[in-house]
Design a protein around this motif. Structure first.
Motif, mmCIF file in Angstrom:
data_model
loop_
_atom_site.group_PDB
_atom_site.id
_atom_site.type_symbol
_atom_site.label_atom_id
_atom_site.label_comp_id
_atom_site.label_asym_id
_atom_site.label_seq_id
_atom_site.Cartn_x
_atom_site.Cartn_y
_atom_site.Cartn_z
ATOM 1 N N GLU A 107 81.213 53.227 27.203
ATOM 2 C CA GLU A 107 82.204 54.201 27.672
ATOM 3 C C GLU A 107 83.274 53.527 28.523
ATOM 4 O O GLU A 107 84.466 53.835 28.389
ATOM 5 C CB GLU A 107 81.519 55.320 28.453
ATOM 6 C CG GLU A 107 80.702 56.243 27.573
ATOM 7 C CD GLU A 107 79.875 57.247 28.357
ATOM 8 O OE1 GLU A 107 80.041 57.358 29.599
ATOM 9 O OE2 GLU A 107 79.045 57.922 27.735
ATOM 10 N N LEU A 108 82.868 52.598 29.380
ATOM 11 C CA LEU A 108 83.824 51.859 30.203
ATOM 12 C C LEU A 108 84.752 51.019 29.333
ATOM 13 O O LEU A 108 85.960 50.981 29.544
ATOM 14 C CB LEU A 108 83.081 50.977 31.212
ATOM 15 C CG LEU A 108 83.923 50.209 32.214
ATOM 16 C CD1 LEU A 108 84.768 51.156 33.051
ATOM 17 C CD2 LEU A 108 83.029 49.373 33.105
ATOM 18 N N LEU A 111 87.279 53.294 27.864
ATOM 19 C CA LEU A 111 88.271 53.694 28.861
ATOM 20 C C LEU A 111 89.325 52.605 29.074
ATOM 21 O O LEU A 111 90.504 52.897 29.244
ATOM 22 C CB LEU A 111 87.596 53.988 30.208
ATOM 23 C CG LEU A 111 86.928 55.326 30.381
ATOM 24 C CD1 LEU A 111 86.194 55.379 31.715
ATOM 25 C CD2 LEU A 111 87.933 56.446 30.301
ATOM 26 N N LEU A 112 88.866 51.364 29.082
ATOM 27 C CA LEU A 112 89.765 50.247 29.378
ATOM 28 C C LEU A 112 90.464 49.708 28.133
ATOM 29 O O LEU A 112 91.295 48.807 28.232
ATOM 30 C CB LEU A 112 88.983 49.120 30.070
ATOM 31 C CG LEU A 112 88.333 49.494 31.404
ATOM 32 C CD1 LEU A 112 87.537 48.327 31.951
ATOM 33 C CD2 LEU A 112 89.350 49.979 32.409
ATOM 34 N N LYS A 120 91.539 44.089 32.585
ATOM 35 C CA LYS A 120 90.135 44.459 32.359
ATOM 36 C C LYS A 120 89.212 43.536 33.146
ATOM 37 O O LYS A 120 88.273 43.990 33.794
ATOM 38 C CB LYS A 120 89.770 44.339 30.877
ATOM 39 C CG LYS A 120 90.247 45.444 30.011
ATOM 40 C CD LYS A 120 89.577 45.294 28.660
ATOM 41 C CE LYS A 120 90.475 45.666 27.540
ATOM 42 N NZ LYS A 120 89.846 45.501 26.243
ATOM 43 N N GLN A 127 84.316 45.911 39.918
ATOM 44 C CA GLN A 127 83.376 47.019 39.822
ATOM 45 C C GLN A 127 81.956 46.610 39.461
ATOM 46 O O GLN A 127 80.999 47.210 39.944
ATOM 47 C CB GLN A 127 83.882 48.050 38.809
ATOM 48 C CG GLN A 127 85.211 48.669 39.190
ATOM 49 C CD GLN A 127 85.145 49.381 40.529
ATOM 50 O OE1 GLN A 127 84.265 50.205 40.751
ATOM 51 N NE2 GLN A 127 86.061 49.052 41.420
ATOM 52 N N ARG A 157 93.885 54.266 34.710
ATOM 53 C CA ARG A 157 93.460 54.535 33.325
ATOM 54 C C ARG A 157 92.167 55.338 33.338
ATOM 55 O O ARG A 157 92.024 56.320 32.620
ATOM 56 C CB ARG A 157 93.282 53.207 32.593
ATOM 57 C CG ARG A 157 92.647 53.298 31.221
ATOM 58 C CD ARG A 157 93.517 53.961 30.157
ATOM 59 N NE ARG A 157 94.684 53.199 29.837
ATOM 60 C CZ ARG A 157 94.798 52.329 28.843
ATOM 61 N NH1 ARG A 157 93.784 52.151 28.032
ATOM 62 N NH2 ARG A 157 95.919 51.685 28.636
ATOM 63 N N CYS A 158 91.210 54.927 34.177
ATOM 64 C CA CYS A 158 89.935 55.633 34.250
ATOM 65 C C CYS A 158 90.115 57.041 34.820
ATOM 66 O O CYS A 158 89.546 57.995 34.308
ATOM 67 C CB CYS A 158 88.946 54.854 35.109
ATOM 68 S SG CYS A 158 88.417 53.288 34.377
ATOM 69 N N TYR A 159 90.922 57.163 35.850
ATOM 70 C CA TYR A 159 91.138 58.449 36.491
ATOM 71 C C TYR A 159 91.750 59.449 35.520
ATOM 72 O O TYR A 159 91.288 60.580 35.394
ATOM 73 C CB TYR A 159 92.033 58.271 37.720
ATOM 74 C CG TYR A 159 92.378 59.575 38.392
ATOM 75 C CD1 TYR A 159 91.455 60.219 39.213
ATOM 76 C CD2 TYR A 159 93.615 60.175 38.190
ATOM 77 C CE1 TYR A 159 91.760 61.427 39.819
ATOM 78 C CE2 TYR A 159 93.930 61.384 38.800
ATOM 79 C CZ TYR A 159 92.997 62.003 39.616
ATOM 80 O OH TYR A 159 93.305 63.196 40.200
#
Length: 162
Positions: A107-108, A111-112, A120, A127, A157-159
């Motif tokens: 999932e990460l 997202l990236l 990245k 993180q 991007r994640c937010y």
């Protein structure tokens, strides 16, 4: 309802062909069947299906994306398992924890997706590895200001994805 009907028609007319196309690329009938299903699920999840002149070309394009994500997930899983193999057995997570961690990594990664490699990398060093901005700057050979910009870009991007 017309969208679901269109996907149903495509499924009945081209599912067997698409599964064979994927089987030739993968060499595994089970994975080919799974990815063919994933391709049609993508179609169902779309808001609408465009008018198709060449349905097989359309399905091939979507299947290539699904195939790319399949290979990407395999690469992530392989890297994760290689990293786990370096830890002492007593620190190894349970099978359930491994599955949760791997799903989180996938999932990460999604997202990236599309961010530059250094953005990245900086985000993951922060993180996952817990490095400070100064340590990331040293690791990547960039300034702390650039690290801050990269971390902000990845965090945004994640937010906004959430």
């Amino acid at each position: 309802m017309p969208h679901a009907h269109t996907v149903e028609v495509l499924y009945h007319a081209h599912h067997g062909w698409l599964t064979g196309w994927l089987r030739r690329r993968l060499g595994c009938p089970e994975n080919a069947a799974d990815l063919a299903q994933d391709t049609f699920i993508k179609l169902l999840a779309a808001r609408e299906t465009p008018q198709l002149v060449e349905p097989r070309a359309f399905l091939t394009t979507i299947a290539k994306r699904v195939l790319f994500n399949h290979y990407r997930r395999q690469d992530l899983e392989r890297a994760y398992l290689e990293t786990l193999a370096q830890f002492p057995q007593m620190l190894a997570p349970s099978e359930e924890e491994k599955a949760i961690i791997l799903q989180t990594l996938v999932e990460l990664d999604q997202l990236l997706d599309g961010l530059p490699r250094l953005v990245k990398r900086a985000f993951l060093l922060s993180q996952i590895d817990g490095l400070s901005q100064g340590a990331i700057a040293l690791e990547l050979g960039i300034s702390i200001a650039t690290v801050k910009r990269h971390l902000t870009k990845a965090a945004m991007r994640c937010y906004f994805a959430l």
